[in-house]
Design an enzyme around this catalytic site. Structure first.
Site, PDB file in Angstrom:
ATOM      1  N   LYS A  16       0.868  -1.239  -0.159  1.00  0.00           N
ATOM      2  CA  LYS A  16       0.003  -0.069   0.117  1.00  0.00           C
ATOM      3  C   LYS A  16       1.062   1.414  -0.013  1.00  0.00           C
ATOM      4  CE  LYS A  16      -2.096  -1.206   3.813  1.00  0.00           C
ATOM      5  NZ  LYS A  16      -1.346  -2.286   4.345  1.00  0.00           N
ATOM      6  N   ARG A  91      -9.370   1.080   9.609  1.00  0.00           N
ATOM      7  CA  ARG A  91      -8.879  -0.283   9.741  1.00  0.00           C
ATOM      8  C   ARG A  91      -9.941  -1.102  10.493  1.00  0.00           C
ATOM      9  NH1 ARG A  91      -2.955   0.478   9.376  1.00  0.00           N
ATOM     10  NH2 ARG A  91      -2.192  -1.440   9.371  1.00  0.00           N
ATOM     11  N   ARG A 127      11.753  -6.516   4.459  1.00  0.00           N
ATOM     12  CA  ARG A 127      11.784  -5.113   4.431  1.00  0.00           C
ATOM     13  C   ARG A 127      12.679  -4.492   5.152  1.00  0.00           C
ATOM     14  NH1 ARG A 127       6.186  -1.740   5.277  1.00  0.00           N
ATOM     15  NH2 ARG A 127       6.104  -2.900   7.031  1.00  0.00           N
ATOM     16  N   ARG A 160      12.113  -2.595  10.791  1.00  0.00           N
ATOM     17  CA  ARG A 160      10.916  -2.057  11.757  1.00  0.00           C
ATOM     18  C   ARG A 160      10.695  -3.281  12.876  1.00  0.00           C
ATOM     19  NH1 ARG A 160       5.832  -0.168   8.389  1.00  0.00           N
ATOM     20  NH2 ARG A 160       4.836  -1.149   9.776  1.00  0.00           N
ATOM     21  N   ARG A 171       0.107  -9.346  13.137  1.00  0.00           N
ATOM     22  CA  ARG A 171      -0.657  -8.524  12.378  1.00  0.00           C
ATOM     23  C   ARG A 171      -1.595  -9.170  11.395  1.00  0.00           C
ATOM     24  NH1 ARG A 171       4.701  -5.549  10.312  1.00  0.00           N
ATOM     25  NH2 ARG A 171       3.152  -4.031   9.409  1.00  0.00           N
TER      26      ARG A 171
HETATM   27  P1  AP5 Z   1       4.958  -1.903   1.658  1.00  0.00           P
HETATM   28  O1  AP5 Z   1       4.559  -0.902   0.362  1.00  0.00           O
HETATM   29  O2  AP5 Z   1       5.649  -1.115   2.807  1.00  0.00           O
HETATM   30  O3  AP5 Z   1       3.564  -2.448   2.041  1.00  0.00           O
HETATM   31  P2  AP5 Z   1       2.355  -1.951   3.034  1.00  0.00           P
HETATM   32  O4  AP5 Z   1       1.153  -2.471   2.786  1.00  0.00           O
HETATM   33  O5  AP5 Z   1       2.378  -0.295   3.292  1.00  0.00           O
HETATM   34  O6  AP5 Z   1       2.825  -2.473   4.580  1.00  0.00           O
HETATM   35  P3  AP5 Z   1       2.680  -1.763   5.981  1.00  0.00           P
HETATM   36  O7  AP5 Z   1       3.626  -2.829   6.896  1.00  0.00           O
HETATM   37  O8  AP5 Z   1       3.334  -0.538   6.127  1.00  0.00           O
HETATM   38  O9  AP5 Z   1       1.306  -1.812   6.145  1.00  0.00           O
HETATM   39  P4  AP5 Z   1       0.684  -2.133   7.670  1.00  0.00           P
HETATM   40  O10 AP5 Z   1      -0.738  -1.530   7.241  1.00  0.00           O
HETATM   41  O11 AP5 Z   1       0.885  -3.261   8.526  1.00  0.00           O
HETATM   42  O12 AP5 Z   1       1.422  -1.063   8.615  1.00  0.00           O
HETATM   43  P5  AP5 Z   1       1.290   0.531   8.989  1.00  0.00           P
HETATM   44  O13 AP5 Z   1       2.515   0.993   8.866  1.00  0.00           O
HETATM   45  O14 AP5 Z   1      -0.126   1.123   8.439  1.00  0.00           O
HETATM   46  O15 AP5 Z   1       5.651  -3.076   0.980  1.00  0.00           O
HETATM   47  C1  AP5 Z   1       6.146  -4.022   2.080  1.00  0.00           C
HETATM   48  C2  AP5 Z   1       7.578  -4.583   1.541  1.00  0.00           C
HETATM   49  O16 AP5 Z   1       7.513  -5.279   0.169  1.00  0.00           O
HETATM   50  C3  AP5 Z   1       8.656  -3.268   1.313  1.00  0.00           C
HETATM   51  O17 AP5 Z   1       9.770  -4.046   1.465  1.00  0.00           O
HETATM   52  C4  AP5 Z   1       8.370  -3.099  -0.128  1.00  0.00           C
HETATM   53  O18 AP5 Z   1       9.770  -2.825  -0.633  1.00  0.00           O
HETATM   54  C5  AP5 Z   1       8.057  -4.637  -0.814  1.00  0.00           C
HETATM   55  N1  AP5 Z   1       7.285  -4.582  -2.000  1.00  0.00           N
HETATM   56  C6  AP5 Z   1       6.135  -3.553  -2.155  1.00  0.00           C
HETATM   57  N2  AP5 Z   1       5.581  -3.662  -3.244  1.00  0.00           N
HETATM   58  C7  AP5 Z   1       6.167  -4.860  -3.842  1.00  0.00           C
HETATM   59  C8  AP5 Z   1       6.012  -5.597  -5.163  1.00  0.00           C
HETATM   60  N3  AP5 Z   1       5.004  -5.344  -5.828  1.00  0.00           N
HETATM   61  N4  AP5 Z   1       6.728  -6.647  -5.198  1.00  0.00           N
HETATM   62  C9  AP5 Z   1       7.783  -7.017  -4.445  1.00  0.00           C
HETATM   63  N5  AP5 Z   1       7.992  -6.390  -3.380  1.00  0.00           N
HETATM   64  C10 AP5 Z   1       7.182  -5.158  -3.113  1.00  0.00           C
HETATM   65  O19 AP5 Z   1       0.753   0.237  10.514  1.00  0.00           O
HETATM   66  C11 AP5 Z   1       1.851  -0.384  11.536  1.00  0.00           C
HETATM   67  C12 AP5 Z   1       1.110  -0.159  12.688  1.00  0.00           C
HETATM   68  O20 AP5 Z   1       0.666   1.069  13.099  1.00  0.00           O
HETATM   69  C13 AP5 Z   1      -0.258  -1.188  12.986  1.00  0.00           C
HETATM   70  O21 AP5 Z   1       0.121  -2.476  13.163  1.00  0.00           O
HETATM   71  C14 AP5 Z   1      -0.908  -0.552  14.164  1.00  0.00           C
HETATM   72  O22 AP5 Z   1      -0.506  -0.922  15.381  1.00  0.00           O
HETATM   73  C15 AP5 Z   1      -0.806   0.714  13.714  1.00  0.00           C
HETATM   74  N6  AP5 Z   1      -1.653   1.473  13.035  1.00  0.00           N
HETATM   75  C16 AP5 Z   1      -1.614   2.056  11.953  1.00  0.00           C
HETATM   76  N7  AP5 Z   1      -2.738   2.416  11.270  1.00  0.00           N
HETATM   77  C17 AP5 Z   1      -3.603   2.216  12.185  1.00  0.00           C
HETATM   78  C18 AP5 Z   1      -5.073   2.363  12.252  1.00  0.00           C
HETATM   79  N8  AP5 Z   1      -5.680   3.180  11.360  1.00  0.00           N
HETATM   80  N9  AP5 Z   1      -5.734   2.042  13.401  1.00  0.00           N
HETATM   81  C19 AP5 Z   1      -5.169   1.454  14.572  1.00  0.00           C
HETATM   82  N10 AP5 Z   1      -3.847   1.127  14.420  1.00  0.00           N
HETATM   83  C20 AP5 Z   1      -3.104   1.481  13.402  1.00  0.00           C
END
Ligand code: AP5
Length: 215
Positions: A16, A91, A127, A160, A171
């Site tokens: 994403k 979420r 990652r 991370r 997660r």
């Molecule tokens: P990446 O683009 O980083 O993936 P992502 O979907 O953004 O993953 P996140 O881990 O950031 O999502 P998340 O939703 O778990 O975490 P968030 O930060 O929102 O890609 C992942 C990897 O794959 C990278 O290495 C990239 O290079 C690689 N890649 C990408 N595309 C690729 C492709 N096509 N092919 C190959 N490789 C590829 O949340 C973290 C924490 O914050 C949560 O657990 C929670 O505790 C809290 N939080 C955040 N938002 C909320 C909310 N709304 N409510 C409550 N808690 C929240």
């Protein structure tokens, strides 16, 4: 084209954030990642960060009222006047309802990135993140030009704390239990578009553009 409202939904690690950076730039709208806002708050030792840290380290969601308040405040900023891309919010159903209240029901387009759980684990455990500029790369799929260094700013890359296999599995469980229902919720409202997140980032980006009607 400028402006537009988007929500990016999908399992952790679906890509994403990777896609959001490009689409937000293309549309001239801010990329609002709740995960990034919370990580910055933890790094800066703010009150928000103190509340969020334990939840994030365990792979759990930060309480709805905390995150909904953060997003509500962010959406009042002037750069959101012509639109925004929400990455990782909402979420839960409670967050979705809070957003609808805030936007008068017009949430825009919801893009759901589909990826198998096996691939999620590979993407997240591989990652590496830049603690300085936030750039992401992947040890196998998108390796940095110089091993261990950020391509953009040269800072030493880190893993991370929530990208260990154990926390990634938690997660995924939390995603299934608390976020999965949003696919049906937005599907019923006819605002959901599905995009396969497997394939190279450029292929996913092309699929994303087709899905939102921009060939
Ligand atoms: P990446 O683009 O980083 O993936 P992502 O979907 O953004 O993953 P996140 O881990 O950031 O999502 P998340 O939703 O778990 O975490 P968030 O930060 O929102 O890609 C992942 C990897 O794959 C990278 O290495 C990239 O290079 C690689 N890649 C990408 N595309 C690729 C492709 N096509 N092919 C190959 N490789 C590829 O949340 C973290 C924490 O914050 C949560 O657990 C929670 O505790 C809290 N939080 C955040 N938002 C909320 C909310 N709304 N409510 C409550 N808690 C929240």
């Amino acid at each position: 084209m400028a402006g537009g409202r988007f929500i990016f939904l999908g399992p952790p690690g679906a890509g994403k954030g990777t896609q959001a950076v490009r689409l937000a730039e293309q549309f001239g709208i801010p990329h609002i990642s709740t995960g990034e806002i919370l990580r910055n708050a933890v790094r800066d030792g703010t009150e928000l960060g103190t509340v969020a840290k334990g939840f994030m380290d365990r792979g759990e969601l930060v309480p709805d009222e905390v995150v909904a308040g953060v997003v509500a405040d962010r959406l009042t900023e002037s750069d959101c006047e012509t639109g925004y891309l929400l990455d990782g919010f909402p979420r839960t159903l409670a967050q979705a309802r809070a957003l609808e209240q805030r936007t008068g029901g017009d949430v825009g387009r919801v893009v759901y990135f589909e990826l198998s759980e096996e691939e999620v684990v590979v993407r997240l455990t591989g990652r590496r993140t830049c603690p300085s500029c936030g750039e992401n790369c992947h040890v196998k799929y998108l390796p940095p030009k110089i091993e261990g260094k950020c391509d953009k700013c040269g800072t030493a890359l880190i893993q991370r704390s929530d990208d260990t296999e154990e926390t990634v599995l938690e997660r995924l469980r939390v995603y299934r239990e608390q976020t999965g229902d949003l696919v049906g919720y937005y599907g019923d409202r006819k605002v959901l578009t599905k995009v396969s997140a497997s394939g190279a980032p450029t292929e996913v980006y092309d699929a994303l553009n087709r899905a939102i009607g921009r060939e």
